[in-house]
Write a protein that holds these residues in place. Structure first.
Motif, short mmCIF file in Angstrom:
data_model
loop_
_atom_site.label_atom_id
_atom_site.label_comp_id
_atom_site.label_asym_id
_atom_site.label_seq_id
_atom_site.Cartn_x
_atom_site.Cartn_y
_atom_site.Cartn_z
N PRO A 71 32.05 47.72 49.47
CA PRO A 71 32.26 49.05 48.88
C PRO A 71 33.05 49.96 49.81
O PRO A 71 32.82 49.99 51.02
N GLY A 72 34.04 50.63 49.26
CA GLY A 72 34.86 51.55 50.03
C GLY A 72 35.91 50.87 50.90
O GLY A 72 36.65 51.55 51.62
N GLY A 73 36.02 49.55 50.83
CA GLY A 73 36.99 48.83 51.66
C GLY A 73 38.22 48.40 50.88
O GLY A 73 38.50 48.90 49.78
N GLU A 74 38.96 47.45 51.43
CA GLU A 74 40.14 46.91 50.74
C GLU A 74 40.07 45.39 50.73
O GLU A 74 39.49 44.78 51.64
N PHE A 75 40.59 44.80 49.70
CA PHE A 75 40.58 43.34 49.56
C PHE A 75 41.53 42.73 50.59
O PHE A 75 42.67 43.21 50.78
N ALA A 76 41.07 41.68 51.23
CA ALA A 76 41.87 41.06 52.29
C ALA A 76 43.09 40.35 51.72
O ALA A 76 44.15 40.29 52.37
N ASP A 77 42.97 39.77 50.54
CA ASP A 77 44.07 39.00 49.96
C ASP A 77 44.68 39.75 48.78
O ASP A 77 43.98 40.38 47.98
N GLN A 78 46.00 39.66 48.67
CA GLN A 78 46.68 40.21 47.50
C GLN A 78 46.74 39.16 46.40
O GLN A 78 46.79 37.95 46.67
N VAL A 79 46.75 39.61 45.17
CA VAL A 79 46.81 38.70 44.03
C VAL A 79 48.26 38.25 43.83
O VAL A 79 49.16 39.09 43.69
N GLU A 80 48.48 36.94 43.83
CA GLU A 80 49.82 36.38 43.55
C GLU A 80 49.70 35.37 42.43
O GLU A 80 48.83 34.49 42.46
N VAL A 81 50.58 35.48 41.43
CA VAL A 81 50.56 34.57 40.29
C VAL A 81 51.96 34.00 40.08
O VAL A 81 52.96 34.55 40.56
N LYS A 82 52.00 32.89 39.36
CA LYS A 82 53.29 32.26 39.02
C LYS A 82 53.38 32.10 37.51
O LYS A 82 52.45 31.62 36.86
N THR A 131 53.69 39.14 43.05
CA THR A 131 52.66 39.53 44.01
C THR A 131 52.29 40.99 43.77
O THR A 131 53.16 41.88 43.84
N LEU A 132 51.00 41.24 43.49
CA LEU A 132 50.54 42.59 43.21
C LEU A 132 50.30 43.36 44.50
O LEU A 132 50.05 42.77 45.56
N PRO A 133 50.34 44.70 44.42
CA PRO A 133 50.04 45.50 45.61
C PRO A 133 48.59 45.30 46.05
O PRO A 133 47.77 44.70 45.35
N LYS A 134 48.26 45.84 47.20
CA LYS A 134 46.89 45.74 47.72
C LYS A 134 45.89 46.40 46.78
O LYS A 134 46.19 47.40 46.13
N LEU A 135 44.70 45.80 46.74
CA LEU A 135 43.59 46.35 45.94
C LEU A 135 42.57 46.99 46.87
O LEU A 135 42.32 46.50 47.99
N TYR A 136 41.95 48.07 46.39
CA TYR A 136 40.92 48.79 47.13
C TYR A 136 39.68 48.88 46.26
O TYR A 136 39.74 48.70 45.04
N ALA A 137 38.53 49.17 46.91
CA ALA A 137 37.27 49.29 46.17
C ALA A 137 36.66 50.67 46.40
O ALA A 137 36.75 51.23 47.49
N ASP A 138 36.04 51.20 45.32
CA ASP A 138 35.25 52.42 45.51
C ASP A 138 33.84 52.02 45.91
O ASP A 138 33.61 50.89 46.34
N ASP A 139 32.85 52.88 45.70
CA ASP A 139 31.49 52.57 46.15
C ASP A 139 30.69 51.76 45.15
O ASP A 139 29.52 51.43 45.40
N THR A 140 31.28 51.42 44.02
CA THR A 140 30.56 50.67 42.99
C THR A 140 30.60 49.18 43.30
O THR A 140 31.66 48.62 43.57
#
Length: 573
Positions: A459-470, A526-535
């Motif tokens: 919660p409140g952090g950022e995802f370490a990996d970015q989403v990449e699709v083909k 490749t999508l931009p970085k994802l972040y999380a709120d407190d949920t």
């Protein structure tokens, strides 16, 4: 119009025979040995191939008369440029090219080298055609911008010894509202200039009387239909498409070989002017009335409406009418009554792709019989950047033994929507056949993640990996495909979520829907970085593309593991 191509004035027969004999002698005396550099340099001695039933238009000049003067037997070794005011020798051995005209040919070659590198157009070919068509713009009578001092016009193509081509430009280029005339230093007829014209000097106009415009147009005309002018057959086909005559081919090839051995520039207006023409006429200092395009010449004396207001002289006795020439035999083109679609399938493809189906048109007589050896012109129109293979919007193909002309393959550009291709008969006013082609947006039918690593975050952090699709379409890479990414509420409720993971915009604000995305040349996104709120919990990211491909990706937000660790550690502040 093909019905009239062979109807030359017979009084030029002797001139042509002498020219052909001289060409053969010239070739024998100048022909180089066969070398690896000889491609496209075939001399007249090798120009014995029959006139092809080409997929060429054969209609650049309407088969107007041309100059039959042969090049000097001496090679044109470059000579020092004359100083200002020094007379320039006008002998055959000094047959240089006027400076502005030569510059136009070389600039056209450079542009074609960039836009159509596979054509291998040499500027010497443009010079050879310019010499045969207009004597290098009548010895370089051009102004500083390359426009001829006065219009260069061929004879009226009224069927009297020439092709019969009724007015197509309302006198805009040739000043003739009854019949067409070849115009300018490269002698284009108006109907051909209408689609082949180019702006070679960047002034925003396409003027057949400007040597830069005319040279560039001639280059593109010769390079259409994917021809490679380093190949002898393609070279001959291109030249014959300019003027469908074996003698014409011989003369152009002889000048091409001459200019390949070297040439030099002379001041504008000082070049030598040819003195023999294929129709047997004798050129005058100015072969054309000096009237501006769009203006009709003054009526002839005695013609109704002529004179300056003074009484007309008494009419002279009418001379006896000349004998009516015999009606020439019909050509295949004369027998065409209508065109018919030859079972062309639906024309549709994605942007940037080639159409798999090709347009077929059949030429038929009034009784429905097929007509072979008829030239069919296919023209692309509408708001589109689609072209035929080779990059042109116009292509001309001869019908086969079954009367069918198969257009070159269509290549879609990036513009989507419908456009039109019209098939018409070259040289005959037969109603055309229209075909509708459709370009759809680029699509993907499959989306897959390029990694199987779980996507997790605290919660409140950022995802370490970015989403990449083909993205792929029928197994092939789906490049430049539009995509949208949305953080949705659930599989059954695809509206945008108002909590959980999110993206950031350029200002750092929370965004949960991204539009305007596009796969790259390898089909990757490749999508931009994802972040999380407190949920905390499991959330869904849905990616959709044009064409229907959809992928749902799980995102987990959970507190850090709080189980005892092997060694105590300070509590996080």
């Amino acid at each position: 119009m093909a019905a009239h191509f062979g109807r030359r004035l017979r009084k030029g027969a002797a001139t042509t025979a002498v020219a052909a004999a001289a060409v053969a002698a010239l070739s024998a005396s100048q022909a180089p040995g066969a070398t690896g550099e000889g491609h496209g340099r075939q001399t007249v001695a090798g120009a014995s191939s029959p006139v092809p039933d080409a997929s060429s238009d054969g209609n650049a000049t309407g088969n107007s008369p041309y100059y039959t003067d042969l090049p000097p037997l001496n090679s044109p070794h470059p000579s020092p440029s004359p100083t200002a005011g020094t007379p320039v020798p006008q002998g055959d051995a000094e047959a240089g090219i006027p400076a502005t005209v030569l510059d136009a040919y070389k600039k056209a070659e450079a542009e074609l080298r960039s836009s159509k590198p596979g054509c291998n157009l040499p500027w010497q070919l443009l010079a050879a055609i310019g010499q045969v068509e207009s004597g290098q713009a009548r010895g370089g009578e051009v102004d500083a911008s390359g426009t001829t001092v006065s219009p260069i016009l061929g004879p009226a193509l009224d069927g009297n010894g020439f092709a019969l081509i009724k007015d197509t430009d309302h006198g805009l280029y040739d000043g003739n509202t009854e019949y067409d005339q070849a115009v300018g230093p490269m002698q284009f007829i108006p109907s051909t200039w209408a689609w082949a014209g180019r702006d070679g000097n960047g002034d925003g106009k396409k003027d057949p009387n400007n040597v830069y415009d005319a040279a560039l147009a001639a280059g593109h005309y010769l390079c259409r239909d994917g021809l490679d002018l380093s190949r002898e057959d393609d070279l001959h086909s291109a030249i014959l498409s300019y003027n469908h005559s074996q003698d014409y081919l011989n003369h152009v090839l002889s000048w091409l070989e001459y200019y390949r051995k070297g040439t030099h520039s002379v001041p504008d207006g000082s070049g030598s002017v040819p003195s023999h023409r294929s129709d047997g006429s004798t050129p005058k200092p100015s072969d054309t009335p000096r009237t501006k395009p769009g203006h009709k010449p003054d009526p002839k004396p005695g013609h109704p409406g002529g004179g300056s207001g003074s009484p007309s002289p008494s009419p002279s006795p009418k001379p006896p009418k000349p004998p009516v020439p015999p009606t020439p035999p019909q050509t295949p083109t004369d027998t065409v009554d209508h065109l018919h679609d030859a079972d062309t399938a639906k024309l549709t493809t994605m942007a940037g792709h080639a159409f798999t189906e090709r347009i077929g048109t059949r030429a038929e007589t009034k009784a429905g019989a097929s007509v072979a050896k008829v030239r069919i012109r296919f023209t692309i129109s509408g708001d589109t950047d689609a072209t035929f293979a080779g990059g042109e919007s116009v292509a001309t193909v001869a019908t086969d033994a079954k009367g069918i002309a198969l257009a070159p393959a269509l290549q879609a550009g990036e513009k989507t929507g419908d456009f039109k291709v019209t098939a018409t008969v070259v040289g005959r006013p037969v109603k055309g056949v229209d075909y509708t082609a459709t370009v759809t947006e680029r699509a993907a039918d499959t989306l897959t993640r390029t990694s199987d690593t779980p996507l997790t975050c605290t919660p409140g952090g950022e995802f370490a990996d970015q989403v990449e699709v083909k993205g792929t379409y029928k197994g092939a890479v789906a490049d430049k495909v539009a995509a949208t990414a949305t953080l949705i509420k659930s599989d059954t409720d695809t509206t945008e979520n108002d909590k959980g993971p999110y993206f950031k915009d350029a200002d750092g604000k929370t965004v949960r829907t991204l539009t305007g995305l596009q796969t790259d040349a390898k089909g990757l996104l490749t999508l931009p970085k994802l972040y999380a709120d407190d949920t905390t919990g499991t959330f869904l990211l849905r990616i959709t593309t044009a064409g229907g491909a959809t992928l749902t990706v799980e995102l987990k937000v959970a507190a850090a593991d709080s189980s005892p660790s092997p060694s105590p550690s300070p509590s996080a502040s």
